[in-house]
Design an enzyme around this catalytic site. Structure first.
Site, PDB file in Angstrom:
ATOM      1  N   HIS A 196       8.402  18.890   0.551  1.00  0.00           N
ATOM      2  CA  HIS A 196       7.107  19.507   0.809  1.00  0.00           C
ATOM      3  C   HIS A 196       6.996  20.698  -0.138  1.00  0.00           C
ATOM      4  O   HIS A 196       7.834  21.588  -0.113  1.00  0.00           O
ATOM      5  CB  HIS A 196       7.020  19.966   2.269  1.00  0.00           C
ATOM      6  N   CYS A 197       6.006  20.684  -0.986  1.00  0.00           N
ATOM      7  CA  CYS A 197       5.891  21.741  -1.991  1.00  0.00           C
ATOM      8  C   CYS A 197       4.821  22.745  -1.581  1.00  0.00           C
ATOM      9  O   CYS A 197       3.634  22.408  -1.576  1.00  0.00           O
ATOM     10  CB  CYS A 197       5.535  21.136  -3.337  1.00  0.00           C
ATOM     11  N   PRO A 198       5.196  23.975  -1.242  1.00  0.00           N
ATOM     12  CA  PRO A 198       4.175  24.953  -0.869  1.00  0.00           C
ATOM     13  C   PRO A 198       3.312  25.376  -2.055  1.00  0.00           C
ATOM     14  O   PRO A 198       2.142  25.717  -1.874  1.00  0.00           O
ATOM     15  CB  PRO A 198       4.986  26.129  -0.322  1.00  0.00           C
ATOM     16  N   GLY A 201       0.793  22.910  -2.128  1.00  0.00           N
ATOM     17  CA  GLY A 201       0.084  22.864  -0.850  1.00  0.00           C
ATOM     18  C   GLY A 201       0.036  21.489  -0.235  1.00  0.00           C
ATOM     19  O   GLY A 201      -0.936  21.133   0.431  1.00  0.00           O
TER      20      GLY A 201
END
Lengths: 480, 145
Positions: A196-198, A201
């Site tokens: 999950h890449c912040p 997003g």
């Protein structure tokens, strides 16, 4: 519609006399009154949707805006302050190439952020029930073969000679395909889950991995490009006017150099890491866990690899792009032909999907309202106790139905029932119709039809009797 | 009036549903198990069922095939920054349409007359092939087809 075809004409006549419910029983008319909802509006995961379901992102998007701001501001400063000098003194190809790179970076960023990463839709209630039954059978069968049995809720499958364990996802109620993983931030199972890449997003999975990779690759090129040419610019200027005055003339360059310098290490590093992952056809997840590393054993190898680096790269970047499985912009369809009111005892997987959509919070609100209303009419209350018996006010889904209709006789207000789909409403009305019809035809409490494998989430018996009583109560209230 | 597939869904009541699960032995590509479910024994031939599933498997394999054509499409898409998909549909989507037509045809010709209904796996997230078994109505409403 529900096998009540013969009784419909009679019902229609009756409806014209009862003014409690103004709307007609026909589902077709119902669709005209209530706007159809799109599937993204009732999506169970923790995602945010924009542009009427076209754009899909994770819940926390703050860091994504930071990423965008950093890229846009740095590039903007580059084009505004450094490019004029470079274009005149060196070549106008520099801003041109920079422009192309910038557009490509933003395009890939948006593609990676806004698209569906490969979310697996949750199992329908029928499927979930079927799986539960199968798991139960596996447990009951016991360790017969060779003394070894995988724990329940896992299945083993052999892929290209390697044993892979498929885990059961309790949230989505499915056995996860190999390489899929459940993202706790988005609350979805994602196919070929990478991470999950912040910054982006969103989750990075099967459908947007190539965009993510191209984004970081092009961003590293852009960062290096900007860094190199800003330094060139400052050097050229200082050869003309001296270092300090060069910095004074173009203060933005300092900011750009700082941003680029600190970004280059992480982004280029990340690009390199993902290039390695693509070449060996692994996900970040697998690499971190060392699932296919030779350290685990001599016989351990990656069963998904195509053999050569080139083949793996081609597959990851140029392979066919699978379509989204969640159909965000489709309309929520009412489930047809369920449940069968006849007690044949074999309606095993009667779907209760519309009912399960009502969230627990709504049921709580509605059941509280129901309790208050019930308390207001002592006669109704007594009848409730005799009729409902074991099914009374326990906050179970069975109370969702009548309560939704009590506040306003015909219209479920959208406010306190945010998650109720229009199917739920249709269902409420259908049940209302049934109970009204029964009330007129015979003023007795109907015996609950016995469903062979009673779905624990829905008990039509209590629904019908509660509906009857709620309607009686309503009429009594209105007569006061 | 011969009942259509629509009528079948609306009027007949569902006796049971069978789910054919995915077969992962060849990897992550979309394939379904060809094992014949016991609930269908009284309704349809084993051969017929396996033929349907095998054809579906072949179609899905075609959709996900890595070859010259898919690479060309991928490169072209990358070069145009994926804007090309605004005008044309992907190879995968084209095959999905073929699959939908195939399932419709199988339902009309083979499954509906036996009181069964295949649901397109794409509507179930490519997890299962859902086969709905309708009640055996003696008034001939289903058999009448």
């Amino acid at each position: 519609m529900l096998g009540l075809g013969v009784t419909e004409p009679m019902r229609e006549c009756q409806y014209s006399e009862i003014s409690v419910v103004a709307s007609s029983p026909m589902d077709a008319e119902h669709t005209k009154r209530v706007p159809r909802r799109r599937k993204w509006e009732t999506f169970p995961g923790r995602n945010k949707f924009y542009c009427n379901g076209r754009i899909m992102m994770a819940k926390q998007t703050g860091v994504f805006y930071l990423t965008m701001v950093l890229i846009v501001v740095t590039s903007g400063l580059f084009f505004a302050f450094d490019c004029p000098f470079l274009a005149t003194n060196l070549t106008p190809a520099i801003p041109a190439i920079g422009g192309v790179l910038f557009v490509f970076v933003m395009g890939m960023l948006f593609r990676a952020s806004f698209s569906d990463p490969g979310v697996l839709p949750r199992a329908t209630p029928d499927e979930a029930a079927h799986l539960e039954r199968q798991i139960g059978e596996d447990v009951a069968n016991g360790p017969g073969q060779g003394g070894y049995r995988p724990p329940p809720r896992t299945r083993e499958v052999i892929i290209n000679g390697q044993t892979v364990k498929l885990k059961y996802c309790f949230t989505c109620k499915i056995f996860r395909p190999p390489r899929a993983s459940h993202c706790s931030l988005c609350d979805n199972c994602v196919e070929r889950f990478d991470h999950h890449c912040p910054w982006v997003g969103n989750c990075v999975g099967r459908r947007n991995y190539r965009f993510f990779y191209l984004f970081i690759l092009s961003l590293s090129l852009l960062t290096v490009f900007i860094f190199a040419f800003v330094v060139t610019h400052v050097i050229l200027r200082s050869s003309q006017t001296g270092f300090l005055s060069a910095l004074k003339d173009s203060p933005a360059s300092v900011l750009e150099v700082v941003v680029c310098f600190f970004s280059v290490w992480s982004i280029v590093g990340l690009s390199g890491f993902h290039t390695y992952l693509i070449g060996s056809n692994q996900t970040t997840n697998e690499d971190i866990k060392g699932s296919w590393s030779s350290k685990r054993g001599k016989e351990n190898y990656n069963p998904y690899s195509y053999g050569s680096i080139v083949a793996n790269c081609c597959a990851a970047l140029c392979g066919p792009l699978p379509p989204s499985l969640i159909d965000r912009r489709g309309f929520v369809r009412p489930d047809a032909a369920r449940p069968s009111p006849r007690s044949n005892g074999t309606s095993a997987y009667v779907s209760s999907q519309p009912r399960t959509r009502m969230c627990d919070q709504d049921q709580c609100i509605q059941s509280t309202k129901f309790v208050l209303q019930a308390a207001a009419t002592p006669l109704l209350h007594n009848e409730l106790i005799t009729v409902s018996g074991g099914h009374s006010l326990s906050g179970k889904p069975s109370l969702g139905g009548p309560c939704a209709s009590l506040p306003a006789a015909q219209h479920t207000p959208p406010g306190p029932v945010p998650n109720a789909t229009w199917e739920a409403e249709a269902l409420v009305r259908r049940d209302q119709e049934k109970s009204l019809f029964r009330w007129r035809a015979s003023d007795e409490v109907s015996s609950p039809p016995s469903l062979g494998h009673g779905n624990p989430l829905y008990d039509p018996a209590s629904q019908d009797s509660l509906h009857q009583d709620s309607v009686r109560g309503l009429v009594k209230l209105s007569s006061v | 009036v011969r009942p259509s597939l629509q009528d079948l869904r609306q009027q007949a009541s569902i006796a049971a549903k069978v789910f054919v699960q995915r077969d992962y032995t060849t990897g992550t590509i979309c394939q379904f198990q060809t094992k014949f479910p016991s609930e269908l024994e009284t309704r349809i031939d084993k051969q017929q069922f396996e033929e349907t599933i095998r054809t579906l498997n072949n179609l899905y394999a075609e959709a996900e095939k890595l070859g010259g054509r898919s690479y060309l499409e991928g490169c072209l898409a990358c070069v145009t920054a994926y804007t090309i998909f605004l005008c044309m549909e992907t190879h995968y989507e084209k095959v999905l349409k073929k699959i939908a037509k195939y399932i419709q045809e199988q339902n009309d010709k083979i499954y509906a007359p036996r009181g069964l209904l295949l649901t397109d796996p794409i509507e179930r997230g490519l997890r299962v092939v859902e086969i709905t078994i309708f009640e055996d109505q003696s008034n001939g409403r289903i058999e009448g087809r």
